[in-house]
Design a protein around this motif. Sequence first.
Motif, PDB file in Angstrom:
ATOM      1  N   ILE A   1      44.161  41.549  28.898  1.00 53.22           N
ATOM      2  CA  ILE A   1      42.169  42.239  28.869  1.00 53.22           C
ATOM      3  C   ILE A   1      42.302  44.022  28.818  1.00 53.22           C
ATOM      4  CG2 ILE A   1      41.504  42.155  31.587  1.00 53.22           C
ATOM      5  CD1 ILE A   1      40.810  39.022  30.406  1.00 53.22           C
TER       6      ILE A   1
ATOM      7  N   VAL B   1      43.795  39.242  57.117  1.00 50.54           N
ATOM      8  CA  VAL B   1      44.514  38.214  56.292  1.00 50.54           C
ATOM      9  C   VAL B   1      45.019  37.607  57.555  1.00 50.54           C
ATOM     10  CG1 VAL B   1      46.309  37.707  54.727  1.00 50.54           C
ATOM     11  CG2 VAL B   1      44.019  39.558  54.655  1.00 50.54           C
TER      12      VAL B   1
ATOM     13  N   MET C   1      48.471  34.266  27.195  1.00 52.17           N
ATOM     14  CA  MET C   1      48.225  34.742  28.074  1.00 52.17           C
ATOM     15  C   MET C   1      47.090  35.398  26.908  1.00 52.17           C
ATOM     16  SD  MET C   1      50.206  36.056  30.906  1.00 52.17           S
ATOM     17  CE  MET C   1      50.791  35.246  32.062  1.00 52.17           C
TER      18      MET C   1
ATOM     19  N   THR D   1      37.341  43.934  33.191  1.00 52.98           N
ATOM     20  CA  THR D   1      38.126  43.178  33.782  1.00 52.98           C
ATOM     21  C   THR D   1      38.145  42.354  35.064  1.00 52.98           C
ATOM     22  OG1 THR D   1      38.360  45.316  34.277  1.00 52.98           O
ATOM     23  CG2 THR D   1      40.167  45.343  32.832  1.00 52.98           C
TER      24      THR D   1
ATOM     25  N   VAL E   1      39.066  38.580  35.206  1.00 50.27           N
ATOM     26  CA  VAL E   1      40.218  37.898  35.465  1.00 50.27           C
ATOM     27  C   VAL E   1      40.430  37.223  35.858  1.00 50.27           C
ATOM     28  CG1 VAL E   1      42.822  38.328  35.000  1.00 50.27           C
ATOM     29  CG2 VAL E   1      41.170  40.113  33.767  1.00 50.27           C
TER      30      VAL E   1
ATOM     31  N   VAL F   1      42.366  33.087  34.147  1.00 55.12           N
ATOM     32  CA  VAL F   1      43.171  34.662  33.882  1.00 55.12           C
ATOM     33  C   VAL F   1      44.680  34.371  34.591  1.00 55.12           C
ATOM     34  CG1 VAL F   1      43.099  35.497  32.003  1.00 55.12           C
ATOM     35  CG2 VAL F   1      41.058  34.140  32.830  1.00 55.12           C
ATOM     36  N   ALA F   2      44.359  35.135  35.803  1.00 55.90           N
ATOM     37  CA  ALA F   2      45.137  35.871  36.698  1.00 55.90           C
ATOM     38  C   ALA F   2      44.795  35.642  38.424  1.00 55.90           C
ATOM     39  CB  ALA F   2      45.225  37.331  36.081  1.00 55.90           C
TER      40      ALA F   2
ATOM     41  N   LEU G   1      46.078  36.931  41.267  1.00 57.84           N
ATOM     42  CA  LEU G   1      46.206  37.624  42.097  1.00 57.84           C
ATOM     43  C   LEU G   1      46.174  37.674  43.504  1.00 57.84           C
ATOM     44  CD1 LEU G   1      44.888  40.844  40.201  1.00 57.84           C
ATOM     45  CD2 LEU G   1      46.958  39.543  39.668  1.00 57.84           C
ATOM     46  N   ASN G   2      47.434  37.908  44.466  1.00 57.87           N
ATOM     47  CA  ASN G   2      46.943  37.772  45.635  1.00 57.87           C
ATOM     48  C   ASN G   2      46.492  38.766  46.459  1.00 57.87           C
ATOM     49  OD1 ASN G   2      48.897  39.217  44.357  1.00 57.87           O
ATOM     50  ND2 ASN G   2      50.453  38.613  46.156  1.00 57.87           N
ATOM     51  N   VAL G   3      45.954  39.679  45.278  1.00 54.35           N
ATOM     52  CA  VAL G   3      44.838  40.606  45.997  1.00 54.35           C
ATOM     53  C   VAL G   3      42.999  40.383  45.552  1.00 54.35           C
ATOM     54  CG1 VAL G   3      46.463  42.725  46.462  1.00 54.35           C
ATOM     55  CG2 VAL G   3      45.423  42.286  44.367  1.00 54.35           C
TER      56      VAL G   3
ATOM     57  N   LEU H   1      40.461  42.755  46.472  1.00 57.91           N
ATOM     58  CA  LEU H   1      40.061  44.157  46.021  1.00 57.91           C
ATOM     59  C   LEU H   1      40.601  44.177  45.301  1.00 57.91           C
ATOM     60  CD1 LEU H   1      43.616  44.778  48.930  1.00 57.91           C
ATOM     61  CD2 LEU H   1      41.242  45.097  49.523  1.00 57.91           C
ATOM     62  N   TYR H   2      41.149  43.856  44.466  1.00 53.16           N
ATOM     63  CA  TYR H   2      41.288  43.915  42.435  1.00 53.16           C
ATOM     64  C   TYR H   2      39.300  44.190  42.642  1.00 53.16           C
ATOM     65  CZ  TYR H   2      41.353  42.603  37.712  1.00 53.16           C
ATOM     66  OH  TYR H   2      41.524  43.261  36.357  1.00 53.16           O
TER      67      TYR H   2
ATOM     68  N   PHE I   1      36.667  44.351  43.971  1.00 51.49           N
ATOM     69  CA  PHE I   1      36.329  46.029  44.486  1.00 51.49           C
ATOM     70  C   PHE I   1      37.193  47.391  43.484  1.00 51.49           C
ATOM     71  CE2 PHE I   1      35.814  43.813  48.663  1.00 51.49           C
ATOM     72  CZ  PHE I   1      34.592  43.432  48.164  1.00 51.49           C
TER      73      PHE I   1
ATOM     74  N   ILE J   1      37.201  36.304  54.023  1.00 53.77           N
ATOM     75  CA  ILE J   1      38.388  37.136  54.566  1.00 53.77           C
ATOM     76  C   ILE J   1      38.979  36.151  55.685  1.00 53.77           C
ATOM     77  CG2 ILE J   1      40.615  38.470  54.190  1.00 53.77           C
ATOM     78  CD1 ILE J   1      38.453  39.552  52.473  1.00 53.77           C
TER      79      ILE J   1
ATOM     80  N   SER K   1      43.378  35.065  53.696  1.00 52.85           N
ATOM     81  CA  SER K   1      43.998  35.069  52.264  1.00 52.85           C
ATOM     82  C   SER K   1      42.959  36.010  51.430  1.00 52.85           C
ATOM     83  CB  SER K   1      44.556  34.108  51.064  1.00 52.85           C
ATOM     84  OG  SER K   1      44.641  34.549  50.474  1.00 52.85           O
ATOM     85  N   LEU K   2      43.538  36.684  50.395  1.00 50.76           N
ATOM     86  CA  LEU K   2      42.664  37.123  49.544  1.00 50.76           C
ATOM     87  C   LEU K   2      42.665  36.773  48.351  1.00 50.76           C
ATOM     88  CD1 LEU K   2      44.311  41.274  50.102  1.00 50.76           C
ATOM     89  CD2 LEU K   2      41.642  40.337  51.468  1.00 50.76           C
TER      90      LEU K   2
END
Lengths: 125, 399
Positions: free
Chosen positions: A13, A84, B26, B109, B112, B122-123, B125-127, B130-131, B133, B181, B186-187
């Motif tokens: 992306i 977490v 993807m 982005t 996503v 789309v993804a 993410l386990n973060v 944070l992504y 931010f 959180i 979890s994030l």
Amino acid sequence: MEGLQHYTPLLMIFGLGIVFAGLFLLLAYAFGPKNPTASKLDVYECGVPSMGSARERFSVKFFLVAMLFLLFDVEVVFLFPWAVLLKTFKEAGMGAAVFWPMFVFLAMLGLGLLYEWRRGGLDWD
Amino acid sequence: MENFAIHIHESYLYGLPLSVVNLIVMFGAAFVVLLGFVAPFAGLLSFIERRIAARIQCRIGPNRVGPQGLLQFLADGVKSLFKEDLIPKVADKPLFIIAPYLVFLGMFTSFVVLPFSSQWIVADLNVGILYLFATAAITVVGLVMAGWGSGSKWSMLGGMRSAAQIISYEIPTGLAALTAILLAGSLSLQEIIAAQGPHPWQWYFFDNPFTFIAFFILFVALVAEGNRAPFDLPEAETELVSGYNTEYSGMRFLFFFFAEWAHLYVLGAILTTLFLGGWQVPESLLASVGAESIAARILELVFFQLKIYVLVFLVVQLRWTVPRVRMDQMMDMCWKYLVPIGFFCVAGVAIWMMLFPDGVSFVKYLLIAFSSAMVLYYFYKVYRNFKDSRAELELNPFV
């Protein structure tokens, strides 16, 4: 490398975004008129010819904000792993062991903020 | 996502290796998200915002291009294609050119990781948070580059202001997100939604008084991060001409606005995900269409969108209701109110979790009753305002 495949769509992306934006800029370049004059290329300054450079000294308050941000953002980042994991530890019966140390940390953060406030670091004027 | 790729692989593209099919799927998903969703949304939002603004100001608003002016955004886009792309002589060329890209990418982005339904993401993410931010931070870099690179005094002031504003408000944002959180543990955005439920008393918004406050902190902080009125000081027309985008023209100028409107959507999505139960649909409704069917996914998407649109509408209305704040008021609000209250909320939620691990239903219903009263009062005020103005404009959306 195991978890990294989750990040492939991100890369895509990013790439797609750059391509998309570039495509439109190219189209704009192809279709738009190209007819620059001296006054068009001058920066806007209330309609009069611009004087001096814009890249001069600016208020020190902005540096202060940047420093405050660095301090507090790093501290907030420290809170994330704790946030977490607190639930997991709580369910394992070890909640207090994780809860109290972070509470001391939060109290110190609060004291720091209070100190900053009293010293006038948070005043804009 | 993975299952879908395997399905495509087995049905249509069995000649290719699975990893290649995965990549194609993807890429296709990213493309659909981009062209089919983000761009029209940002465009349509610009139309909707102008339309709402017009109605609030007793005007009609754009209604010429297409049915009810719906295609106005396309006309605006095409128009800006035919504009001259000017780069000031004193500009720092590389910075000036890269800046709109960064602003655009920062917004783009973030789509996503937004969970559109229990499977459409789309993804995951386990973060995730944070992504989000992190992508917001890319935008700041773009804005400062635009301000500095333009070489105009207005741009410089606007860029500096927006940097100070966005990085300041990043801290209350983080703190308010921490409350959700903490509760979810979890994030990942999908896991946070899964930890909530379809009914209001299962949302984190009403979980306890601290998350209730945190929602409003997050709302204010995200509006400020998007440089939206009443926090649009970086582009305050009355004092800074147009702030960091003063010197931009044509397509590059459009990118800044695209990012602003796309941010509105991200704002709604973050708030919905963290506090309003995301795509959760009541189980009885889900069972009536079949929990695994495509209709269930669409139903989830609709629920997610509806919550977002309510929030987006609120932000748009806010812009035309509240006057712009002063710089010192804005910084005071962040550092002297939102940050301390944010810390208070994080500590409060942690204590609440230790004391009442299963929640307190009495408090939840109290909070729901309180917010219902707030919503009713809001509608009452809107109704009163309608009666005092040209009602034929406001009540009929098709004038």
